[in-house]
Design an enzyme around this catalytic site. Structure first.
Site, PDB file in Angstrom:
ATOM      1  N   HIS A   1      18.483 -36.076  -8.710  1.00 42.85           N
ATOM      2  CA  HIS A   1      17.959 -36.591  -7.444  1.00 42.85           C
ATOM      3  C   HIS A   1      16.446 -36.398  -7.326  1.00 42.85           C
ATOM      4  CE1 HIS A   1      21.950 -37.485  -6.021  1.00 42.85           C
ATOM      5  NE2 HIS A   1      22.333 -36.257  -6.341  1.00 42.85           N
TER       6      HIS A   1
ATOM      7  N   GLU B   1      17.262 -17.233  -9.101  1.00 44.91           N
ATOM      8  CA  GLU B   1      16.769 -15.896  -9.435  1.00 44.91           C
ATOM      9  C   GLU B   1      16.138 -15.892 -10.833  1.00 44.91           C
ATOM     10  OE1 GLU B   1      16.001 -13.340  -8.013  1.00 44.91           O
ATOM     11  OE2 GLU B   1      16.031 -11.732  -9.482  1.00 44.91           O
TER      12      GLU B   1
ATOM     13  N   LYS C   1      12.268 -14.781 -11.404  1.00 41.29           N
ATOM     14  CA  LYS C   1      11.889 -13.699 -12.306  1.00 41.29           C
ATOM     15  C   LYS C   1      10.928 -14.209 -13.360  1.00 41.29           C
ATOM     16  CE  LYS C   1      13.025 -11.112 -10.816  1.00 41.29           C
ATOM     17  NZ  LYS C   1      13.654 -10.416  -9.705  1.00 41.29           N
TER      18      LYS C   1
ATOM     19  N   GLU D   1       7.469 -14.934 -11.903  1.00 43.93           N
ATOM     20  CA  GLU D   1       6.861 -13.705 -11.384  1.00 43.93           C
ATOM     21  C   GLU D   1       6.198 -12.882 -12.490  1.00 43.93           C
ATOM     22  OE1 GLU D   1       9.889 -11.155  -9.794  1.00 43.93           O
ATOM     23  OE2 GLU D   1       8.490 -10.026  -8.576  1.00 43.93           O
TER      24      GLU D   1
ATOM     25  N   ASN E   1      -1.380   2.508   5.652  1.00 42.13           N
ATOM     26  CA  ASN E   1      -0.519   1.421   5.191  1.00 42.13           C
ATOM     27  C   ASN E   1      -0.052   0.670   6.427  1.00 42.13           C
ATOM     28  OD1 ASN E   1       1.445  -0.241   3.995  1.00 42.13           O
ATOM     29  ND2 ASN E   1       3.012   1.345   4.173  1.00 42.13           N
ATOM     30  N   GLY E   2      -0.351  -0.651   6.476  1.00 41.87           N
ATOM     31  CA  GLY E   2       0.059  -1.448   7.629  1.00 41.87           C
ATOM     32  C   GLY E   2      -1.077  -2.363   8.042  1.00 41.87           C
TER      33      GLY E   2
ATOM     34  N   ARG F   1       3.716  -0.273  -4.992  1.00 39.85           N
ATOM     35  CA  ARG F   1       3.469  -0.807  -3.651  1.00 39.85           C
ATOM     36  C   ARG F   1       2.134  -1.560  -3.566  1.00 39.85           C
ATOM     37  NH1 ARG F   1       6.860   1.753   0.032  1.00 39.85           N
ATOM     38  NH2 ARG F   1       5.507   1.116   1.738  1.00 39.85           N
TER      39      ARG F   1
ATOM     40  N   TRP G   1      -2.700  -2.709  -1.680  1.00 34.95           N
ATOM     41  CA  TRP G   1      -2.418  -4.146  -1.845  1.00 34.95           C
ATOM     42  C   TRP G   1      -3.236  -4.827  -0.765  1.00 34.95           C
ATOM     43  CZ3 TRP G   1      -0.347  -8.296   0.925  1.00 34.95           C
ATOM     44  CH2 TRP G   1       0.025  -9.402   0.158  1.00 34.95           C
TER      45      TRP G   1
ATOM     46  N   LYS H   1       5.821  -4.390  -4.670  1.00 34.31           N
ATOM     47  CA  LYS H   1       7.277  -4.321  -4.565  1.00 34.31           C
ATOM     48  C   LYS H   1       7.762  -4.355  -3.116  1.00 34.31           C
ATOM     49  CE  LYS H   1      11.293  -2.448  -6.645  1.00 34.31           C
ATOM     50  NZ  LYS H   1      11.578  -3.746  -7.281  1.00 34.31           N
TER      51      LYS H   1
ATOM     52  N   CYS I   1       0.852  -1.180   0.000  1.00 37.33           N
ATOM     53  CA  CYS I   1       0.000   0.000   0.000  1.00 37.33           C
ATOM     54  C   CYS I   1       0.892   1.235   0.000  1.00 37.33           C
ATOM     55  CB  CYS I   1      -0.946   0.097   1.192  1.00 37.33           C
ATOM     56  SG  CYS I   1      -2.133  -1.245   1.293  1.00 37.33           S
TER      57      CYS I   1
END
Ligand code: M6R
Length: 602
Positions: free
Chosen positions: A500, A477, A481, A484, A99-100, A27, A73, A597, A2
Site C-alpha cells: 500500500h 521494534e 533498534k 537507534e 535534573n529536570g 541518562r 542530556w 535511556k 541527566c
C-alpha cells in the site's frame, strides 16, 4: 534525563562521585562535572563530553568529603563546557546540579540579572544557585535559603546543592527521581540506584517536596516547611555485578545474553499448574474493568502492542495509546477503564503525564515497570515488576522481552476476570510453553547467524522489517533498534501494508527482515515474495523447515514454539542483527548519539 549524584562520607568524595556518574551515564552523556567542598571553597570541575573526559581533567584530584556530580542530556543550550553542571552563583560560593526543567527560569533570570547576578550559561538550571545566593543574605541558615529558593521554582527537578563553608549537601525533588543510599555513616543521593549500588543496597525512595540534608554524621528528611518526615528504607536485591559489563564489550550485548536469566526471573512463580499466578493481582481484581488502555513510549510501546493484541484475542476491548498523545487522544476514560503504563524506567515523563491524566479521569492504573519505587510504580494503583535486573544500555533489550512476557501473563489474568473476556483456546499451550522460553532463547543466542547476516547486508540503502499479528510489534521494534544504534535508515511495517505504499521504496539495496511466528505466515510469505520479485533480498526469521526459508535469501532460525513466544525469539535474532550491524560500523552502541535511556522531559 541527566543524572545527578551527591556523596557525603569520611573520605574523598571524588571517587564515589565519578563511579556514580559512570553508572548514570545512560541518562545522558553530553557533559559531566563535579563540585566538592573542602574547607577552601567550593571547587567545580566540568567539561563537555563523557565522564571519561572529566576524569582526564581531574588528574590532579581535588579533595573534599562532601560533593555533588552531574551527567547531562542537553535541553537548554548546546553541550558546551559553560552549559555543563554544576552551575554556580556569581561568586562561585553555591554550586548546584539539577535534573529536570525549570519552567519559570526566564522570568527568574531577568529578575536576578536586574539585581546584579551574572549568568554564564544558557541553562535553566543556573537560576538555582543564584536564587540560593540571593536568599542567603536574608535567611537564618543556608538550609533556609535553599528552601526559599526551591519555593521560587516551577517545573520538575531533582536538585543537590553545596554552599561554601557548609559541610553539607542540600537536596530536594519535584517530579524527577531522587534516591538516598545509606552505608554506615556514608550517604549517597542519586537519580537512580545503580549510581551507588557498589557501596550499598539500602535505599530510601524520596517523595516530591522532601528536603534532604546530608552531613557527615547525620541525614535529615523534612518537608518544604521543615517538618520531619519518616521514609522507610528498602533493600534493593540487584547484584552490583549486574551493573558491570563483565566479559562483554557492551552492556547491550550483555543484556541480550542475560535474557534467559532475566526472563526466568520474570516468569518465576507466576505460572503454576498451567495457570497464571500473579500474587499482585488475585482473582477478581479486574472484575469491574470494561476496557483496557495501554500507555507507553518507544520500545515499551511495542511491548504494549503485544499486550493489546493478546487482550483483543481474548475479547477484551483494548487500545494502545502513545503516552505523549494520551492527553489529546485517549478517548473516553471512566472508572471502568484500566490504564496500564508500560515503562522500563518508570520515569518517562510522557508516560507519567498519561498516568496522571488517567488517574484524574478516575481510571484504575497499573505500572508494568522494572524499577521498584519508581515514580510510575508510586503514582499508579498497583505495580507489576519485571524483575529483569538493571538495564544500562540505552537500547532496551532484555526489558522488552520481560515486558512482553509480563503483559502476556497479566492479560491472561485480566481476561479471566472480565465478563466480556474469553480465555483463548491457546492459553494452555501458551502457559505450558512459557517455562521453555529461557532455554529457547539460549538456543537462539548459541546458534544465531546474525553476525554474518549483518555483515552480508552492511552498506545497504535502507533496512525494512515486516511482520503480522505479534510479528508486527516485533518488526517495529527490530527497526527501532536498528536505527537507534546503527544510525542507518530502518522502518518496520505490518507485512500486508508493504503493497500500500512502502513497496515503492523497495530495491535490491533494501534488505527485508520478515518475521514468521506461526500466525497467518502464508500471507506474510506472499508479502515477502512480492518484495523479492522487486529485487529486495529477504531474510526470513523463522523455524527450520518453514516454507519461508526456501523462498528467502538468508535465514535466522528460531525454535518452533507458541506464536506468542516465537515473536520474542524472532526479536532476539533482530536484537543481535542490530548489535552486529552497529558493531561493524563501529558505533558507540551503549550510548547512541542524541539519546538517553530515561527520558524525563516531555
Ligand atoms: O523507560 P521507558 O520504558 O518508559 O522508556 C521508553 C522509551 O524511551 C524507551 O523504550 C526507548 O524507546 C528505548 N530506549 C529504545 O531502545
Amino acid at each position: 534525563m541527566c543524572g545527578i549524584i551527591a556523596h557525603v562520607g569520611d573520605g574523598n568524595a571524588i571517587g564515589p562521585l565519578i563511579e556514580g556518574l559512570e553508572n548514570l551515564e545512560y541518562r545522558g552523556y553530553d557533559s559531566a562535572g563535579v563540585a566538592v567542598q573542602n574547607g577552601s571553597g567550593v571547587k567545580v570541575h566540568k567539561c563537555s563530553g563523557q565522564v571519561s573526559e572529566l576524569k582526564e581533567e581531574l588528574r590532579a584530584t581535588p579533595k573534599g568529603n562532601v560533593g555533588i556530580g552531574h551527567t547531562r542530556w542537553s535541553t537548554h543550550g548546546p553541550p558546551t563546557d559553560e552549559n555543563a553542571h554544576p552551575h554556580t552563583d556569581t561568586a562561585g560560593d553555591v554550586a548546584v546540579v539539577h535534573n529536570g526543567i525549570i519552567e519559570n527560569y526566564e522570568r527568574l533570570r531577568r529578575d536576578l540579572e536586574a539585581k546584579g547576578h551574572e549568568f554564564t550559561s544558557d541553562t535553566d538550571t543556573e537560576v538555582i544557585p543564584h536564587l540560593i545566593d540571593h536568599h542567603l543574605g536574608s535567611s537564618t541558615s543556608p538550609e533556609a535559603a535553599f528552601r526559599r529558593a526551591v519555593s521560587d521554582l516551577d517545573g520538575t527537578y531533582a536538585i543537590a546543592a553545596l554552599v561554601d563553608g557548609e559541610e553539607a549537601v542540600y537536596a530536594t525533588r519535584q517530579g524527577s527521581p531522587l534516591v538516598l543510599g545509606l552505608e554506615d555513616e556514608k550517604w549517597y543521593l542519586a537519580s537512580d540506584v545503580p549510581a551507588f549500588l557498589e557501596h550499598t543496597n539500602e535505599v530510601v525512595y524520596l517523595e516530591d517536596e522532601d528536603v534532604v540534608v546530608l552531613e557527615p554524621h547525620e541525614v535529615t528528611i523534612t518537608d518544604l516547611d521543615g517538618r520531619q518526615v519518616e521514609r522507610a528504607a528498602d533493600t534493593v536485591d540487584w547484584d552490583p555485578e549486574e551493573t558491570s559489563k563483565g566479559k562483554y564489550d557492551h552492556y547491550m550485548l550483555k543484556e541480550i545474553h542475560n535474557q534467559p536469566t532475566s526472563l526466568s526471573n520474570t516468569i518465576e512463580g507466576r505460572v503454576q499448574d498451567g495457570e497464571v499466578a500473579l500474587e499482585e493481582f488475585p482473582d477478581g481484581t479486574f472484575a469491574d474493568v470494561r476496557n483496557v488502555q495501554f500507555v507507553a513510549c518507544g520500545t515499551s510501546y511495542h511491548a504494549a502492542l503485544c499486550g493489546e493484541q493478546l487482550l483483543k484475542e481474548a475479547g477484551v476491548p483494548a487500545q494502545v495509546v502513545r503516552a505523549s498523545e494520551y492527553v489529546s487522544t485517549s478517548g473516553p476514560v471512566s472508572e471502568e477503564t484500566l490504564v496500564i503504563a508500560v515503562t522500563q524506567s518508570g520515569e518517562t515523563a510522557d508516560t507519567l503525564g498519561a498516568v496522571r491524566a488517567a488517574n484524574a479521569a478516575g481510571a484504575t492504573t497499573i505500572a508494568v515497570t522494572n524499577v521498584v519505587g519508581s515514580t510510575a510504580a508510586r503514582e499508579t494503583d498497583r505495580a507489576l515488576y519485571l524483575r529483569a535486573g538493571p538495564e544500562i544500555g540505552v537500547a532496551a533489550t532484555k526489558t522488552f522481552s520481560s515486558q512482553s512476557v509480563a503483559l502476556a501473563l497479566l492479560t491472561q489474568r485480566i481476561a479471566a476476570d472480565i465478563p466480556v473476556g474469553t480465555v483463548p483456546e491457546s492459553t494452555e499451550s501458551l502457559l505450558n510453553t512459557a517455562e521453555r522460553l529461557p532455554d529457547d532463547i539460549e538456543t537462539v543466542l548459541e546458534t544465531s547467524d546474525s553476525d554474518r547476516i549483518a555483515a552480508k547486508y552492511g552498506g545497504s540503502d535502507s533496512y525494512f522489517f515486516i511482520g503480522r499479528d505479534l510479528g508486527y510489534p516485533v518488526a517495529l521494534e527490530g527497526a527501532l533498534k536498528f536505527k537507534e544504534i546503527t544510525y542507518e535508515h530502518a522502518e518496520g511495517f505490518a507485512a500486508g501494508e508493504l503493497k500500500h505504499g512502502p513497496l515503492a521504496l523497495v530495491t535490491p539495496r533494501t534488505p527485508i527482515f520478515a518475521v514468521f511466528t506461526g500466525e497467518d505466515d502464508e500471507k506474510t510469505l506472499t508479502n515477502a515474495k512480492e518484495a523479492r520479485t522487486r529485487g529486495a533480498p529477504i531474510v526470513a526469521v523463522a523455524p527450520e523447515g518453514h516454507p519461508a526459508v526456501q523462498a528467502a535469501d538468508a535465514h535466522l532460525e528460531i525454535p518452533d514454539t507458541h506464536p506468542t513466544w516465537a515473536s520474542l525469539l524472532a526479536n532476539v535474532q533482530l536484537q543481535l542483527v542490530s548489535y552486529h550491524a552497529a558493531s561493524h560500523l563501529d558505533r558507540p552502541i551503549d550510548k547512541p548519539r542524541n539519546l538517553a535511556k530515561s527520558v524525563t522531559v516531555e
